[in-house]
Design an enzyme around this catalytic site. Structure first.
Site, PDB file in Angstrom:
ATOM      1  N   LYS A  53      12.951  -5.502 -36.487  1.00 32.64           N
ATOM      2  CA  LYS A  53      11.905  -6.314 -37.141  1.00 32.64           C
ATOM      3  C   LYS A  53      10.530  -5.870 -36.668  1.00 32.64           C
ATOM      4  O   LYS A  53       9.593  -5.755 -37.471  1.00 32.64           O
ATOM      5  CB  LYS A  53      12.131  -7.808 -36.825  1.00 32.64           C
ATOM      6  CG  LYS A  53      13.351  -8.391 -37.533  1.00 32.64           C
ATOM      7  CD  LYS A  53      13.723  -9.770 -37.012  1.00 32.64           C
ATOM      8  CE  LYS A  53      14.993 -10.270 -37.676  1.00 32.64           C
ATOM      9  NZ  LYS A  53      15.453 -11.579 -37.154  1.00 32.64           N
ATOM     10  N   GLN A  97      13.948 -15.690 -32.419  1.00 34.22           N
ATOM     11  CA  GLN A  97      15.220 -15.038 -32.708  1.00 34.22           C
ATOM     12  C   GLN A  97      16.387 -15.929 -32.274  1.00 34.22           C
ATOM     13  O   GLN A  97      16.432 -16.407 -31.143  1.00 34.22           O
ATOM     14  CB  GLN A  97      15.268 -13.671 -31.973  1.00 34.22           C
ATOM     15  CG  GLN A  97      16.521 -12.858 -32.254  1.00 34.22           C
ATOM     16  CD  GLN A  97      16.670 -12.456 -33.719  1.00 34.22           C
ATOM     17  OE1 GLN A  97      15.715 -12.018 -34.355  1.00 34.22           O
ATOM     18  NE2 GLN A  97      17.860 -12.618 -34.260  1.00 34.22           N
ATOM     19  N   ASP A 120      10.527 -17.572 -40.856  1.00 33.47           N
ATOM     20  CA  ASP A 120      11.925 -17.547 -41.320  1.00 33.47           C
ATOM     21  C   ASP A 120      12.189 -18.516 -42.472  1.00 33.47           C
ATOM     22  O   ASP A 120      13.254 -18.466 -43.079  1.00 33.47           O
ATOM     23  CB  ASP A 120      12.864 -17.894 -40.158  1.00 33.47           C
ATOM     24  CG  ASP A 120      13.317 -16.649 -39.408  1.00 33.47           C
ATOM     25  OD1 ASP A 120      13.534 -15.608 -40.064  1.00 33.47           O
ATOM     26  OD2 ASP A 120      13.465 -16.722 -38.176  1.00 33.47           O
TER      27      ASP A 120
END
Ligand code: NAD
Length: 294
Positions: A53, A97, A120
């Site tokens: 990412k 994460q 997200d």
């Protein structure tokens, strides 16, 4: 033989477009989007994802603010960091994460991210917006994996309206938002899960089948309607014996070799949904940045 929907190519295209857009924004505002990436502990798979990412974000011109905390970090300490990032002007997107260590309540942490910085798209407010907005609006922060799946479907340039879609899996991060997105494209959507009766029979009626289960190659040829479109979200590590050597291999939830013969289009694993997920994270960060300029 079906068309293979190449996630690497589509993700590259999306990243190229984002790069151009970020360049233009930089010229206009002398600023670029900032993404804070927070990892707690050293789960190997998380480190791989964070690295991928970060690399992709930097490539398109997003600034990455990296916070790698040790395994013993308390929930309170993590919440203090999120609060700081929520108030930091050069941070437009925050990514924590998952999974977090067992002593930390994931939902409490995800809920603490400011909805405007929710890279997200997991915050309840953004989940609600996704649910009630009539269209798959450009400015919504939408969970990355299902949005990537939708873009893959749209890349086929077919009419989605009226199609029968079955989504296998009801998780908050894939199955449920996937169903919402398809519903807004006017598909007739069924969500299947571990308690569904006659899963194979149900799937075999679908024009669009999205598998987000986490069971290696569970979807077999007889589960799939002739000419259906099959999107395979699953990422499963299995061991494969080649001669006397045992090797690790990544497979999806779909038996690719069997289903490829019957579907009109199918995503591979790897190289399908995975790259699109990361590209959509960059998209969300850019949207959050643009929203902050309004
Ligand atoms: P999850 O475990 O949260 O949810 C799995 C869902 O599948 C559940 O709703 C469950 O009811 C259903 N299920 C389980 N066993 C079943 C069975 N035998 N029959 C029917 N339904 C069954 O998983 P998730 O987070 O939604 O992820 C699903 C898969 O997608 C995993 O393999 C995960 O690694 C993968 N994934 C991939 C990406 C990507 O970027 N490609 C992103 C997220 C998740």
């Amino acid at each position: 033989m079906s068309k293979i929907i190449d996630g690497k190519v589509l993700a590259q295209r999306l990243r190229d477009n984002l790069k151009d857009e970020i360049n233009k924004l930089k010229e206009q505002y002398n600023e670029v989007p900032g993404l804070a990436v927070v990892q707690v502990g050293n789960v190997a798979a998380s480190s791989v994802y964070v690295k991928a990412k970060t690399k992709s974000a930097l490539e398109v011109g997003i600034k990455v603010i990296d916070h790698h905390l040790n395994e013993e970090t308390t929930q309170e300490e993590l919440l203090i960091l999120v609060d700081k990032l929520n108030n930091q002007d050069n941070v437009n997107g925050i990514l924590v994460q998952l999974p977090l260590p067992d002593h930390i309540n994931e939902q409490i942490v995800l809920d603490s991210i400011h909805p405007d910085k929710d890279a997200d798209g997991f915050h309840p407010l953004n989940v609600g917006k996704l649910s009630i907005s009539p269209k798959n609006d450009e400015n919504l922060l939408i969970p990355c994996t299902p949005y990537g799946c939708l873009l893959m479907l749209k890349s086929l340039n077919i009419e989605l309206k009226g199609k029968d879609a079955v989504v296998i899996g009801r998780s908050n991060i894939v199955g449920k938002p996937m169903a919402q997105l398809l519903l807004k494209e006017s598909c007739t959507v069924t969500i299947a899960h571990s308690k569904t009766k006659d899963l194979a029979g149900l799937c075999s009626k679908a024009d669009i089948l999205v598998a987000a289960v986490g069971r290696p190659e569970i979807v077999r040829e007889n589960w799939v309607k002739e000419n259906a479109i099959v999107i395979d979200v699953g990422i499963n590590r299995i061991e494969e014996k080649i001669k006397d050597n045992i090797k690790n291999k990544l497979v999806g939830d779909v038996d690719f070799l069997e289903v490829e013969k019957k579907a009109s289009a199918i995503t591979p694993v790897p190289g399908g949904v995975g790259p699109m997920t990361i590209a959509c994270l960059l998209r969300n960060t850019t949207i959050a940045f643009k929203n902050s300029l309004k």
